[in-house]
Design a protein around this motif. Structure first.
Motif, short mmCIF file in Angstrom:
data_model
loop_
_atom_site.label_atom_id
_atom_site.label_comp_id
_atom_site.label_asym_id
_atom_site.label_seq_id
_atom_site.Cartn_x
_atom_site.Cartn_y
_atom_site.Cartn_z
N GLN A 57 0.80 -1.15 -0.12
CA GLN A 57 -0.13 0.08 0.05
C GLN A 57 0.99 1.25 -0.07
O GLN A 57 2.20 1.25 0.21
N ASP A 58 0.35 2.45 -0.64
CA ASP A 58 0.97 3.71 -0.44
C ASP A 58 2.37 3.54 -1.24
O ASP A 58 3.24 4.58 -0.77
N CYS A 59 2.47 3.02 -2.41
CA CYS A 59 3.57 2.88 -3.08
C CYS A 59 3.59 3.98 -3.89
O CYS A 59 2.35 4.64 -4.25
N GLU A 60 4.81 4.64 -4.27
CA GLU A 60 4.65 5.90 -5.38
C GLU A 60 5.15 5.19 -6.61
O GLU A 60 5.68 4.42 -6.83
N GLY A 61 4.19 5.88 -7.50
CA GLY A 61 4.44 5.42 -9.14
C GLY A 61 4.24 6.76 -9.93
O GLY A 61 4.00 7.73 -9.48
N CYS A 62 4.29 6.70 -11.10
CA CYS A 62 4.01 7.71 -12.39
C CYS A 62 2.69 8.19 -12.37
O CYS A 62 1.79 7.38 -11.86
N GLU A 103 10.23 -1.39 -13.70
CA GLU A 103 8.84 -1.22 -14.65
C GLU A 103 7.68 -0.52 -13.68
O GLU A 103 7.83 -0.32 -12.60
N CYS A 104 6.77 -0.02 -14.57
CA CYS A 104 5.53 0.63 -13.85
C CYS A 104 4.79 -0.51 -13.21
O CYS A 104 4.86 -1.60 -13.53
N GLY A 105 4.02 -0.02 -12.17
CA GLY A 105 3.31 -1.18 -11.26
C GLY A 105 1.95 -0.75 -11.01
O GLY A 105 1.39 0.16 -11.78
N SER A 106 1.38 -1.39 -9.93
CA SER A 106 0.18 -0.86 -9.78
C SER A 106 -0.17 0.31 -9.08
O SER A 106 -1.36 0.74 -9.14
N ALA A 107 0.82 1.07 -8.85
CA ALA A 107 0.61 2.52 -8.12
C ALA A 107 0.71 3.49 -9.19
O ALA A 107 0.43 4.66 -9.02
N CYS A 108 0.94 2.95 -10.48
CA CYS A 108 1.35 4.20 -11.51
C CYS A 108 -0.20 4.34 -12.21
O CYS A 108 -0.98 3.69 -12.22
#
Length: 213
Positions: A57-62, A103-108
């Motif tokens: 949870q609360d991961c940072e993404g683009c 790579e991009c992930g669920s937070a992106c």
């Protein structure tokens, strides 16, 4: 496996496994093949988390809206790092000591079709399974694959270190071959790593059948 083969006559029908993949995997005509092993294998195109596992949870993404490489305001951090890793893979291949592929992930904010998710699209190269008396089921490429091209992820069940040790002991006691892989993953900080165990013995994707000499 699809379609089900009750009679075992592989030579007269095209059988595929992983028909949910972008490129289904063909089971090639193989005299003496153990079809029961394929029927019992639970195909899953991506890794499976144990029941009750908490998601990050609360991961940072683009914050891209659409594919990252199509943004007008470049560079997107995810895409820039992904392209850097892909360049190392294409140019150095196995000669590279460490390959970092972010790579991009669920937070992106981008979608699954984003080009900065090169390993998340499933099997896209034509692959086949062929039976070998020495190795069992093996993966065979049905066309040439360029160096640096993504083939497939190693999919299976994520298991803890304790569970992996117990399963290995059980497989050894049963004198049973297994496909339990343990790898060390470097975290984005580049200062710490985590140990990851994936068991594809009974559940996973076509990578479970990739053999080495």
């Amino acid at each position: 496996m699809h379609p089900a083969q009750a009679d075992g006559h592989v030579n007269h029908r095209v059988i595929v496994i992983g028909d949910m993949e972008p490129q289904p995997v063909q089971v090639l005509p193989s005299p003496g093949a153990d079809l029961d092993a394929l029927r019992q294998f639970q195909y899953h195109p991506s890794c499976v988390l144990p029941p009750g596992t908490a998601q990050l949870q609360d991961c940072e993404g683009c914050k891209c809206n659409g594919p990252c490489l199509c943004q007008t305001q470049l560079p997107c951090p995810c895409a820039a790092e992904c392209l850097k890793g892909l360049k190392v893979i294409r140019e150095e291949g196995r000669a590279a000591n460490v390959i970092l592929l972010l790579e991009c992930g669920s937070a992106c904010g981008c979608s699954q079709c984003c080009q900065a998710r090169p390993t998340q699209g499933g099997v896209t190269s034509p692959l086949g399974l062929v039976w070998s008396e020495q190795k069992g089921w093996c993966v065979k490429t049905l066309q040439d694959i360029n160096q640096g091209s993504f083939v497939c992820e190693y999919a299976g069940e994520y298991v803890s270190g304790a569970e992996a040790a117990q399963r290995l002991a059980d497989y050894d006691q049963q004198k049973r071959g297994h496909a339990l892989l343990t790898v060390r993953l470097l975290l984005p900080s580049y200062t710490r790593s985590i140990r990851c165990s994936i068991d594809a013995t009974d559940m996973g994707n076509v990578a479970r059948y990739i053999n080495h000499r």
